[in-house]
Design a protein around this motif. Structure first.
Motif, short mmCIF file in Angstrom:
data_model
loop_
_atom_site.label_atom_id
_atom_site.label_comp_id
_atom_site.label_asym_id
_atom_site.label_seq_id
_atom_site.Cartn_x
_atom_site.Cartn_y
_atom_site.Cartn_z
N ALA A 1 0.74 -1.42 -0.18
CA ALA A 1 -0.02 -0.05 -0.04
C ALA A 1 0.84 1.30 0.03
CB ALA A 1 -1.03 -0.02 1.28
N ALA B 1 -4.78 7.55 1.48
CA ALA B 1 -4.03 6.12 1.18
C ALA B 1 -4.58 5.46 -0.09
CB ALA B 1 -4.26 5.23 2.27
N ILE C 1 -5.12 -1.12 -0.78
CA ILE C 1 -4.14 -1.88 -0.01
C ILE C 1 -4.55 -3.38 -0.94
CG2 ILE C 1 -5.70 -3.01 1.57
CD1 ILE C 1 -3.40 -3.12 3.43
N MET D 1 -1.38 -1.18 12.44
CA MET D 1 -2.08 -2.15 11.74
C MET D 1 -1.94 -3.63 12.51
SD MET D 1 -2.58 -3.76 7.84
CE MET D 1 -1.04 -4.50 7.81
N TRP E 1 -7.72 -0.73 7.04
CA TRP E 1 -7.46 0.00 6.07
C TRP E 1 -8.63 0.99 5.76
CZ3 TRP E 1 -2.52 0.83 5.25
CH2 TRP E 1 -2.22 1.33 4.15
N VAL F 1 -7.38 4.24 8.44
CA VAL F 1 -6.47 5.04 7.55
C VAL F 1 -7.16 6.11 6.90
CG1 VAL F 1 -4.70 4.78 5.88
CG2 VAL F 1 -5.19 2.82 7.44
#
Length: 340
Positions: free
Chosen positions: A195, A202, A205, A283, A307, A311
């Motif tokens: 990622a 972000a 992933i 994580m 995620w 995130v």
């Protein structure tokens, strides 16, 4: 010394229980605790042993022994610690006996070490960095300072390996509870993730198994990085990645050139200059302490859940902002690994 502050009537009660009622020290200790007497098991045991060796329960007079550790001994301890900072009190005890012929207790040595400013702490581990790369790290940081880098269009990427683990590194229990041994497989199941993070958020992933080869890596860039970059940074972005051979292969370089990806080259052996490393740590803590997966499907679900929910662009900006602390730390350590 154990037993010094124990009242005479309590000592007498202990001796009667041991000698007349033939009670064991542990049972005597339990009886005393039930009646509200605060005493340790070791003290009960020592009182009984003293009575059997002396024939009475009175405390003996103490001699008021003068301390034998001189300034010369203190200097020797300090020099031994400077020579090897991993020496324990037992190691120092042996060295002092060998060099001075005198025996000091480990408690004396520990006390003197504290007086000299030596404190104990858990060893912090960081990546080993070769001298040539320490120089490259410092050159890189000087360039950041000259260009007044803000990382406004940088996508920091990396891969990470996640194990099937559902226990945190520390746990707690009540004083009267027995410790519980938590099971952990000898060879836990592993997944790999790729990622990237930027100040605008972000990337998707990418979860996979097995070894990542250069062709597979380019496929990930096509599916995850390029669409994210074009949507999030229409004016163009820079890719930050480490110097893994699959990242620097001619195959990957050709793709990045054709796709218009600007590869921002950073010095090798520099995980502390990649803020996504902190996110990987968070994580793994989430999976171990909160999600607690027990099978592959739950591990995948946990990674995706983290995620999506945890995130955020704000979090990404926070981790990237930590470079303001990491960079001065690299300079201060002359290019060595830092805690960041």
């Amino acid at each position: 010394m154990p037993g010094t502050l124990v009242r005479p009537e309590v000592r007498l009660k202990i001796i009667r229980a041991a000698e007349i009622r033939r009670k064991k020290p542990y049972d005597i200790w339990k009886e005393l605790r039930r009646t509200g007497v605060k005493i340790s098991k070791e003290t009960v045991k020592n009182i009984i042993l003293r009575y059997r060796s002396r024939g009475h329960i009175r405390n003996l007079k103490r001699g008021g022994r003068r301390p034998r550790m001189t300034d010369e001994h203190a200097k020797l301890i300090h020099s031994l610690m400077e020579e090897n900072k991993e020496r324990t009190s037992v190691d120092l005890q042996k060295e002092l006996l060998k060099r001075t012929g005198e025996t000091f207790s480990t408690s004396q040595i520990r006390k003197k070490k504290r007086e000299l400013g030596w404190v104990c702490y858990n060893t912090k581990y960081g990546q080993s960095i070769r001298h040539v790369n320490k120089v490259k790290r410092l050159i890189h940081i000087r360039e950041l300072a000259l260009t007044k880098e803000t990382y406004h269009n940088v996508v920091f990427t990396d891969e990470c390996t996640v194990e099937l683990d559902n226990h945190a590194r520390i746990t707690f229990r009540k004083k009267d509870e027995k410790p519980v041994i938590k099971g952990r497989p000898k060879h836990p199941y592993k997944l790999h993730v790729w990622a990237g993070i930027s100040k605008r958020g972000a990337t998707p992933i990418f979860i996979f198994e097995g070894i990542m080869k250069q062709e597979f890596y380019v496929d990930i860039l096509k599916q995850a990085l390029v669409p994210f970059g074009r949507k999030t940074f229409p004016e163009g972005f820079r890719l930050m990645q480490d110097n893994d051979p699959k990242h620097t292969s001619n195959y990957a370089k050709r793709f990045m050139e054709e796709a218009g990806i600007t590869w921002w080259k950073t010095p090798p052996e520099s995980p502390d200059l990649n803020p996504i490393e902190k996110l990987w740590h968070e994580m793994k803590e989430f999976l171990r302490k909160e999600h607690k997966p027990t099978k592959k499907e739950e591990l995948v679900q946990g990674i995706v859940l983290f995620w999506k929910q945890r995130v955020t662009p704000e979090k990404c900006r926070t981790y990237i902002g930590n470079l303001r602390k990491a960079i001065p730390a690299v300079v201060e350590s002359l290019g060595m690994a830092t805690r960041f």
